[in-house]
Write a protein that holds these residues in place. Structure first.
Motif, PDB file in Angstrom:
ATOM      1  N   GLY A  47      63.337  -3.283  34.618  1.00  0.00           N
ATOM      2  CA  GLY A  47      62.600  -3.622  35.830  1.00  0.00           C
ATOM      3  C   GLY A  47      61.657  -4.796  35.628  1.00  0.00           C
ATOM      4  O   GLY A  47      61.080  -5.311  36.575  1.00  0.00           O
TER       5      GLY A  47
ATOM      6  N   GLY B  18      61.030  -8.773  34.239  1.00  0.00           N
ATOM      7  CA  GLY B  18      61.839  -9.981  34.170  1.00  0.00           C
ATOM      8  C   GLY B  18      62.152 -10.390  32.742  1.00  0.00           C
ATOM      9  O   GLY B  18      61.283 -10.348  31.883  1.00  0.00           O
TER      10      GLY B  18
ATOM     11  N   ASN C   5      69.668  -5.554  32.941  1.00  0.00           N
ATOM     12  CA  ASN C   5      68.252  -5.328  32.691  1.00  0.00           C
ATOM     13  C   ASN C   5      67.870  -3.997  33.333  1.00  0.00           C
ATOM     14  O   ASN C   5      67.798  -3.892  34.556  1.00  0.00           O
ATOM     15  CB  ASN C   5      67.440  -6.479  33.285  1.00  0.00           C
ATOM     16  CG  ASN C   5      65.947  -6.310  33.073  1.00  0.00           C
ATOM     17  OD1 ASN C   5      65.484  -5.290  32.610  1.00  0.00           O
ATOM     18  ND2 ASN C   5      65.197  -7.336  33.433  1.00  0.00           N
TER      19      ASN C   5
ATOM     20  N   THR D 296      65.830  -9.889  36.656  1.00  0.00           N
ATOM     21  CA  THR D 296      65.470  -8.472  36.790  1.00  0.00           C
ATOM     22  C   THR D 296      66.697  -7.577  36.956  1.00  0.00           C
ATOM     23  O   THR D 296      66.572  -6.353  36.968  1.00  0.00           O
ATOM     24  CB  THR D 296      64.533  -8.254  37.989  1.00  0.00           C
ATOM     25  OG1 THR D 296      65.167  -8.767  39.158  1.00  0.00           O
ATOM     26  CG2 THR D 296      63.207  -8.949  37.774  1.00  0.00           C
TER      27      THR D 296
END
Length: 195
Positions: free
Chosen positions: A84, A86, A81, A134
């Motif tokens: 940044g 969720g 990811n 994240t």
């Protein structure tokens, strides 16, 4: 003569070790949502790294080769990811292949739990806890962790030269709610058919 046979056998072994499970022919992502960092294939395994810059999906395309026929391919992926933000959920959809048994795992780096997960013959999904993932999550066992297991892909019915694809998605929360309800209906229908 024996030395020549040994050299020939070693050369054939080296060529066989380089055979690919399926040829990766490229990917497509919706408006730059994700990129494929790397794609690896061996004689019986597909593995790739994906980096998502935002919610969306990426489809990876593969070409079936002769050595793929009559076997299952081990499949795993590391999904990062970069946004940044969720990722509350993830899903994988197969086109031209099916998941074979036993089922594999979906796990995270340990900062957020997997709250729920499920699968059917051609899809799998997971819902993550807390604010969502994240950093990264894992489809199968790309890091060779104890207790985790790769997924297996069944290419039954495929012929040499045909294609199959794997779509990995990290949908926005409202899209995920629709996806879960659709998968629940499919699961209910499949259970009803088997009774």
């Amino acid at each position: 003569m024996n030395k020549i046979s040994s050299i020939a056998a070693a050369a054939l072994f080296a060529l066989a070790a380089q055979a690919q499970a399926a040829v990766y022919t490229g990917s497509s992502a919706n408006t730059g949502a994700a990129s494929v960092d790397s794609s690896f294939a061996s004689a019986s395994q597909l593995f790739f790294d994906l980096s998502f810059a935002r919610q969306g999906q990426v489809t990876l395309n593969f070409l079936v080769e002769a050595q793929d026929l009559g076997q299952t391919l081990s499949f795993n992926a590391l999904v990062s990811n970069l946004s940044g933000l969720g990722f509350e959920a993830a899903s994988v959809r197969l086109n031209g292949a099916r998941f074979a048994t036993p089922a594999g795992t979906v796990s995270t780096d340990g900062f957020q739990p997997v709250l729920a997960s499920g699968h059917s013959a051609d899809s799998l999904w997971a819902q993550f806890g807390g604010p969502g993932v994240t950093t990264q999550f894992y489809i199968g066992n790309p890091l060779l962790e104890a207790g985790a297991q790769d997924w297996s892909l069944d290419l039954s019915g495929r012929q040499v030269g045909e294609t199959f694809s794997i779509t990995v998605a990290v949908p926005e929360p409202q899209t995920y709610a629709l996806l879960l309800s659709g998968l629940a209906v499919l699961g209910w229908a499949a259970r009803r058919r088997s009774v």
